[in-house]
Motif scaffolding. Structure first.
Motif, PDB file in Angstrom:
ATOM      1  N   ASN A 203     -13.337 -22.165  18.200  1.00  0.00           N
ATOM      2  CA  ASN A 203     -13.055 -22.479  19.839  1.00  0.00           C
ATOM      3  C   ASN A 203     -13.891 -21.780  20.388  1.00  0.00           C
ATOM      4  OD1 ASN A 203     -11.594 -24.890  19.624  1.00  0.00           O
ATOM      5  ND2 ASN A 203      -9.807 -23.519  18.852  1.00  0.00           N
ATOM      6  N   LEU A 204     -14.149 -20.640  20.234  1.00  0.00           N
ATOM      7  CA  LEU A 204     -14.970 -19.470  21.254  1.00  0.00           C
ATOM      8  C   LEU A 204     -16.406 -20.335  20.932  1.00  0.00           C
ATOM      9  CD1 LEU A 204     -13.777 -16.055  20.217  1.00  0.00           C
ATOM     10  CD2 LEU A 204     -13.667 -17.132  22.533  1.00  0.00           C
ATOM     11  N   ALA A 205     -16.988 -20.503  19.928  1.00  0.00           N
ATOM     12  CA  ALA A 205     -18.233 -21.128  19.847  1.00  0.00           C
ATOM     13  C   ALA A 205     -18.227 -22.372  20.712  1.00  0.00           C
ATOM     14  CB  ALA A 205     -18.751 -21.358  18.368  1.00  0.00           C
ATOM     15  N   LEU A 206     -17.093 -23.527  20.500  1.00  0.00           N
ATOM     16  CA  LEU A 206     -17.236 -24.600  21.033  1.00  0.00           C
ATOM     17  C   LEU A 206     -17.075 -24.283  22.732  1.00  0.00           C
ATOM     18  CD1 LEU A 206     -16.996 -27.682  21.006  1.00  0.00           C
ATOM     19  CD2 LEU A 206     -14.649 -27.414  20.958  1.00  0.00           C
ATOM     20  N   GLY A 207     -16.423 -23.330  23.126  1.00  0.00           N
ATOM     21  CA  GLY A 207     -16.470 -23.197  24.585  1.00  0.00           C
ATOM     22  C   GLY A 207     -17.803 -22.815  25.018  1.00  0.00           C
ATOM     23  N   ALA A 208     -18.282 -21.677  24.200  1.00  0.00           N
ATOM     24  CA  ALA A 208     -19.717 -21.321  24.693  1.00  0.00           C
ATOM     25  C   ALA A 208     -20.748 -22.693  24.815  1.00  0.00           C
ATOM     26  CB  ALA A 208     -20.287 -20.463  23.589  1.00  0.00           C
TER      27      ALA A 208
ATOM     28  N   ASN B  88      -7.121 -28.614  28.699  1.00  0.00           N
ATOM     29  CA  ASN B  88      -7.770 -27.444  28.209  1.00  0.00           C
ATOM     30  C   ASN B  88      -9.109 -27.508  27.578  1.00  0.00           C
ATOM     31  OD1 ASN B  88      -5.274 -26.127  28.822  1.00  0.00           O
ATOM     32  ND2 ASN B  88      -4.353 -26.468  26.947  1.00  0.00           N
ATOM     33  N   ARG B  89      -9.612 -28.725  27.308  1.00  0.00           N
ATOM     34  CA  ARG B  89     -10.828 -28.764  26.960  1.00  0.00           C
ATOM     35  C   ARG B  89     -11.612 -29.118  28.061  1.00  0.00           C
ATOM     36  NH1 ARG B  89      -8.145 -32.518  23.242  1.00  0.00           N
ATOM     37  NH2 ARG B  89      -8.716 -34.493  24.612  1.00  0.00           N
ATOM     38  N   ARG B  90     -12.052 -27.770  28.616  1.00  0.00           N
ATOM     39  CA  ARG B  90     -12.877 -27.955  29.968  1.00  0.00           C
ATOM     40  C   ARG B  90     -13.798 -26.887  30.142  1.00  0.00           C
ATOM     41  NH1 ARG B  90      -8.630 -24.671  29.843  1.00  0.00           N
ATOM     42  NH2 ARG B  90      -8.581 -22.931  31.284  1.00  0.00           N
ATOM     43  N   ALA B  91     -14.689 -27.025  31.216  1.00  0.00           N
ATOM     44  CA  ALA B  91     -15.681 -25.952  31.804  1.00  0.00           C
ATOM     45  C   ALA B  91     -15.070 -25.749  33.200  1.00  0.00           C
ATOM     46  CB  ALA B  91     -17.109 -26.582  31.629  1.00  0.00           C
ATOM     47  N   VAL B  92     -14.954 -24.639  33.625  1.00  0.00           N
ATOM     48  CA  VAL B  92     -14.749 -24.254  34.789  1.00  0.00           C
ATOM     49  C   VAL B  92     -15.808 -23.618  35.640  1.00  0.00           C
ATOM     50  CG1 VAL B  92     -13.209 -23.334  36.388  1.00  0.00           C
ATOM     51  CG2 VAL B  92     -12.399 -24.124  34.496  1.00  0.00           C
ATOM     52  N   THR B  93     -16.455 -24.150  36.865  1.00  0.00           N
ATOM     53  CA  THR B  93     -17.233 -23.408  37.697  1.00  0.00           C
ATOM     54  C   THR B  93     -16.733 -22.691  38.576  1.00  0.00           C
ATOM     55  OG1 THR B  93     -18.978 -25.344  37.183  1.00  0.00           O
ATOM     56  CG2 THR B  93     -19.668 -23.784  38.961  1.00  0.00           C
ATOM     57  N   ILE B  94     -17.065 -21.421  38.488  1.00  0.00           N
ATOM     58  CA  ILE B  94     -16.467 -20.197  39.512  1.00  0.00           C
ATOM     59  C   ILE B  94     -17.677 -19.848  40.382  1.00  0.00           C
ATOM     60  CG2 ILE B  94     -15.351 -17.971  39.858  1.00  0.00           C
ATOM     61  CD1 ILE B  94     -13.966 -18.660  37.140  1.00  0.00           C
ATOM     62  N   VAL B  95     -17.536 -20.084  41.599  1.00  0.00           N
ATOM     63  CA  VAL B  95     -18.543 -19.673  42.546  1.00  0.00           C
ATOM     64  C   VAL B  95     -18.293 -18.292  43.349  1.00  0.00           C
ATOM     65  CG1 VAL B  95     -19.459 -22.008  43.064  1.00  0.00           C
ATOM     66  CG2 VAL B  95     -17.758 -21.322  44.570  1.00  0.00           C
TER      67      VAL B  95
ATOM     68  N   ARG C 185     -20.242 -25.869  25.515  1.00  0.00           N
ATOM     69  CA  ARG C 185     -19.494 -26.391  26.568  1.00  0.00           C
ATOM     70  C   ARG C 185     -19.949 -25.861  27.851  1.00  0.00           C
ATOM     71  NH1 ARG C 185     -13.548 -28.005  24.594  1.00  0.00           N
ATOM     72  NH2 ARG C 185     -14.072 -29.848  23.613  1.00  0.00           N
ATOM     73  N   ALA C 186     -19.911 -24.327  28.097  1.00  0.00           N
ATOM     74  CA  ALA C 186     -20.431 -23.804  29.082  1.00  0.00           C
ATOM     75  C   ALA C 186     -21.730 -23.792  29.324  1.00  0.00           C
ATOM     76  CB  ALA C 186     -20.184 -22.225  29.022  1.00  0.00           C
TER      77      ALA C 186
ATOM     78  N   GLY D 294     -16.322 -21.827  29.418  1.00  0.00           N
ATOM     79  CA  GLY D 294     -15.834 -22.744  28.489  1.00  0.00           C
ATOM     80  C   GLY D 294     -14.515 -22.367  27.886  1.00  0.00           C
ATOM     81  N   HIS D 295     -13.877 -23.425  27.666  1.00  0.00           N
ATOM     82  CA  HIS D 295     -12.717 -23.413  27.230  1.00  0.00           C
ATOM     83  C   HIS D 295     -12.360 -24.484  26.263  1.00  0.00           C
ATOM     84  CE1 HIS D 295     -11.140 -20.967  30.405  1.00  0.00           C
ATOM     85  NE2 HIS D 295     -11.886 -21.560  31.449  1.00  0.00           N
TER      86      HIS D 295
END
Length: 162
Positions: free
Chosen positions: A101-106, A149-156, A108-109, A90-91
């Motif tokens: 922003n850490l809480a917002l990223g969490a 930068n307002r994103r969630a990235v899925t890493i496999v 989002r993730a 979460g970003h």
């Protein structure tokens, strides 16, 4: 005034590219598409053809229609390729405090994780992490960068055969 027009043009071109990705993902999941197109098991395929990231609106962790389309494609691929574990990052953009922003990223993730689980992905194979504003993909103090930068990235990653 010219910089404003340039930013609007850049956003328009970027959104047009996103629309083409949605069309591709929709066609990819069409009933007439052979399953083999979804079963390419490489991480590169996941990133380039399925899409590994979704974007969020300002100060928001809600999923847009485009985000849901990408997550639907991710879920379909993960269900077929169940040997993968997932880390969702979460970003946030640079606006706001580090803690906010850490809480917002969490959030989002977590919303991405919940959506993938609702589509049948095994919750035991999904982890989340938040980076807040600490890992921007674009560095500038303008909406054109913040929106990326307002994103969630899925890493496999392939589960280890233990």
């Amino acid at each position: 005034m010219n910089i404003r027009k340039l930013i609007i043009l850049f956003l328009f071109v970027g959104l047009s590219a996103c629309e083409q990705d949605v069309l591709y993902n929709s066609n990819l999941l069409n009933a007439n598409t052979p399953k083999s197109k979804l079963t390419d098991e490489s991480e590169k395929y996941f990133i380039e053809k399925i899409g590994d990231r979704i974007l969020f609106e300002v100060d928001n962790s809600g999923l847009t229609a485009l985000a849901k389309t990408t997550l639907d494609s991710q879920a379909d691929w993960l269900l077929i390729n169940a040997e993968y574990q997932v880390l969702i990052e979460g970003h946030a953009d640079e606006q706001g405090t580090r803690d906010y922003n850490l809480a917002l990223g969490a959030r989002r993730a977590q919303i991405v994780k919940e959506y993938l689980i609702s589509r049948g992905v095994d919750s035991n194979n999904i982890s989340i992490v938040t980076y807040g504003k600490e890992r921007p993909v674009e560095n500038c103090s303008a909406e054109v960068c913040w929106s990326q930068n307002r994103r969630a990235v899925t890493i496999v990653n392939v589960l280890s055969k233990g």
